[in-house]
Design a protein around this motif. Sequence first.
Motif, PDB file in Angstrom:
ATOM      1  N   UNK A  17       0.815  -1.207   0.000  1.00 31.36           N
ATOM      2  CA  UNK A  17       0.000   0.000   0.000  1.00 31.36           C
ATOM      3  C   UNK A  17       0.852   1.262   0.000  1.00 31.36           C
ATOM      4  N   UNK A  18       2.141   1.120   0.202  1.00 30.66           N
ATOM      5  CA  UNK A  18       3.060   2.244   0.106  1.00 30.66           C
ATOM      6  C   UNK A  18       4.233   1.805  -0.759  1.00 30.66           C
ATOM      7  N   UNK A  19       4.368   2.430  -1.921  1.00 29.45           N
ATOM      8  CA  UNK A  19       5.396   2.069  -2.891  1.00 29.45           C
ATOM      9  C   UNK A  19       6.499   3.113  -2.840  1.00 29.45           C
ATOM     10  N   UNK A  20       7.695   2.705  -2.461  1.00 27.05           N
ATOM     11  CA  UNK A  20       8.783   3.638  -2.168  1.00 27.05           C
ATOM     12  C   UNK A  20       9.955   3.414  -3.108  1.00 27.05           C
ATOM     13  N   UNK A  21      10.572   4.509  -3.530  1.00 29.68           N
ATOM     14  CA  UNK A  21      11.861   4.451  -4.205  1.00 29.68           C
ATOM     15  C   UNK A  21      12.715   5.622  -3.729  1.00 29.68           C
ATOM     16  N   UNK A  22      14.020   5.537  -3.971  1.00 29.58           N
ATOM     17  CA  UNK A  22      14.921   6.549  -3.415  1.00 29.58           C
ATOM     18  C   UNK A  22      16.182   6.669  -4.254  1.00 29.58           C
ATOM     19  N   UNK A  23      16.799   7.833  -4.178  1.00 26.53           N
ATOM     20  CA  UNK A  23      18.104   8.047  -4.790  1.00 26.53           C
ATOM     21  C   UNK A  23      19.225   7.884  -3.765  1.00 26.53           C
ATOM     22  N   UNK A  24      18.865   7.477  -2.546  1.00 25.99           N
ATOM     23  CA  UNK A  24      19.842   7.301  -1.469  1.00 25.99           C
ATOM     24  C   UNK A  24      20.144   5.813  -1.291  1.00 25.99           C
ATOM     25  N   UNK A  25      21.362   5.523  -0.861  1.00 18.89           N
ATOM     26  CA  UNK A  25      21.734   4.133  -0.603  1.00 18.89           C
ATOM     27  C   UNK A  25      21.068   3.600   0.649  1.00 18.89           C
ATOM     28  N   UNK A  26      20.791   4.495   1.606  1.00 19.57           N
ATOM     29  CA  UNK A  26      20.156   4.083   2.858  1.00 19.57           C
ATOM     30  C   UNK A  26      19.231   5.186   3.336  1.00 19.57           C
ATOM     31  N   UNK A 120       7.846  -0.641  -9.094  1.00 16.09           N
ATOM     32  CA  UNK A 120       8.662  -1.822  -8.787  1.00 16.09           C
ATOM     33  C   UNK A 120       9.860  -1.963  -9.725  1.00 16.09           C
ATOM     34  N   UNK A 121       9.825  -1.226 -10.843  1.00 16.92           N
ATOM     35  CA  UNK A 121      10.957  -1.290 -11.765  1.00 16.92           C
ATOM     36  C   UNK A 121      12.151  -0.542 -11.174  1.00 16.92           C
ATOM     37  N   UNK A 122      13.318  -0.837 -11.717  1.00 15.87           N
ATOM     38  CA  UNK A 122      14.511  -0.117 -11.273  1.00 15.87           C
ATOM     39  C   UNK A 122      14.320   1.377 -11.501  1.00 15.87           C
ATOM     40  N   UNK A 123      14.662   2.180 -10.494  1.00 16.07           N
ATOM     41  CA  UNK A 123      14.501   3.626 -10.535  1.00 16.07           C
ATOM     42  C   UNK A 123      15.775   4.239 -11.114  1.00 16.07           C
ATOM     43  N   UNK A 124      15.649   4.919 -12.225  1.00 15.70           N
ATOM     44  CA  UNK A 124      16.797   5.534 -12.869  1.00 15.70           C
ATOM     45  C   UNK A 124      16.721   7.046 -12.729  1.00 15.70           C
ATOM     46  N   UNK A 125      17.838   7.679 -12.463  1.00 18.39           N
ATOM     47  CA  UNK A 125      17.830   9.118 -12.209  1.00 18.39           C
ATOM     48  C   UNK A 125      19.171   9.736 -12.577  1.00 18.39           C
ATOM     49  N   UNK A 126      19.150  11.062 -12.757  1.00 19.16           N
ATOM     50  CA  UNK A 126      20.371  11.815 -12.993  1.00 19.16           C
ATOM     51  C   UNK A 126      20.893  12.338 -11.661  1.00 19.16           C
ATOM     52  N   UNK A 132      17.013  14.770  -5.942  1.00 19.27           N
ATOM     53  CA  UNK A 132      18.001  14.003  -5.187  1.00 19.27           C
ATOM     54  C   UNK A 132      18.086  14.446  -3.729  1.00 19.27           C
ATOM     55  N   UNK A 133      17.480  15.599  -3.398  1.00 17.96           N
ATOM     56  CA  UNK A 133      17.473  16.047  -2.011  1.00 17.96           C
ATOM     57  C   UNK A 133      16.490  15.307  -1.128  1.00 17.96           C
ATOM     58  N   UNK A 134      15.591  14.541  -1.713  1.00 15.78           N
ATOM     59  CA  UNK A 134      14.611  13.780  -0.934  1.00 15.78           C
ATOM     60  C   UNK A 134      15.220  12.487  -0.401  1.00 15.78           C
ATOM     61  N   UNK A 135      14.793  12.099   0.776  1.00 16.69           N
ATOM     62  CA  UNK A 135      15.168  10.784   1.292  1.00 16.69           C
ATOM     63  C   UNK A 135      14.433   9.686   0.514  1.00 16.69           C
ATOM     64  N   UNK A 136      13.188   9.958   0.183  1.00 15.61           N
ATOM     65  CA  UNK A 136      12.422   8.982  -0.600  1.00 15.61           C
ATOM     66  C   UNK A 136      11.251   9.668  -1.273  1.00 15.61           C
ATOM     67  N   UNK A 137      10.721   9.022  -2.301  1.00 15.81           N
ATOM     68  CA  UNK A 137       9.474   9.437  -2.918  1.00 15.81           C
ATOM     69  C   UNK A 137       8.580   8.210  -3.032  1.00 15.81           C
TER      70      UNK A 137
END
Length: 428
Positions: A17-26, A120-126, A132-137
Amino acid sequence: MLSLGDGSQHDLLHKDELLIRSQQASVTLNNTPLVFVGYGIIAPQYKWDDYAGIDVVGKVVVVLPNDPGGERFLGERMTYYGRWEYKYEEAARQGAAGVIIVHTDELFGSAFPLVRDEMRRAFRFLPGAVRSGLEFESICSERFGRQLLSTAGVDLDAFVAAPWPMANRACRLNACLQLHLNFDIGIRHCRNVLAMKKGRLFPRQCVLLCAHWDHLGKTSDRTQPRGYYPGAVDNAIGVSVLLELARRLATAAPLRRTVLFAWTSAEEVGMLGSARVAQLITETGLNVVAALNVDGFVPIGKTHDLSLVDGDQSDLPEAFVRAGKSLNRLITLDDEPRAGYFYRSDQASFAKIGIPSVQVSTGSNLLKGGVQEGMKRHDFYDSNTYHRTSDTFNRNWDFASICADIDVLHETLLMLGDSLCRVRLRSR
């Protein structure tokens, strides 16, 4: 884990019910408060500000997809403020730790299972982009979104029916988020291909022509015999159109303005190639007067019209109308403005930095069969070929219409490239 004020706890990740992705390693959040900021929009031209007077630094903002529409925005035509990319960018600018977009089929324009598959797919970003300032979206289900908003007495249906800017009165939800996630991050390299025909009088002013050369790569679906996505229509035809235009320019005298060709990569995974071109334009100070993105040329047969997706962003379609008139071709505009197609291909990257932009595609009004038959053929492609391994070259394709479309593009390019005038931007 999400903790509500009534003491209940919810493992949203386990329940999908909560789908998360991030540009951070942790990512680690300890009882971080959630704040509802309505549509999460700052749009001075529409007298709308959901963040004024509100401190969301280090908090998780909860927002709705799309925009309020109505008389204050562009009615049924979605603005860029309605795109989920904007929601993430603006929250990052405000210093939020993360973002939760509340999904509804109507506001989002697609069903939750489709969004779930995308997330659920791999999140690709520049690297270095605003987000990139977000912990997650993230995006949450409508069911849970309604429950979450109700903790602050917000009725979702009532708010959508009569929205208001949240400035100075954002609702702090009676909920906190506890989160610890690790992500695998890998570096991949892909290339844009750029070419330029320098202008004879105004070399720093240029018209940009764009087409993405990437498709979707390999597929793990063993029922597909080829095992990859050829992308003949999406978007090898667009690449070929630009090559033909480049050939014509190469044998002609230079225009007053420079013409820049960009064959971009990574369009299919978030328009990253065109975003990088936009970064280069900003860094070099190149004065791009118009961007024409070729995407969606489908060999359905000869049509009366050429189709533009312009987002009501500028007066750029008027140049196409003039060019089309000289060649006895009609120009039609996007007939589903609320779906926000303008922000789903590379033109969006250039519009975001203030460049008048448009997507150029095959029309629907067939010489033989009219609009009804043209839409039928477009729908057949969308249902049976688009983003499938069946998108391969067919020797029976009719390229007569595409050749005529190239003529309109060429004539428009000559008008823009030899002009002294600017294309007028409208509110986005």
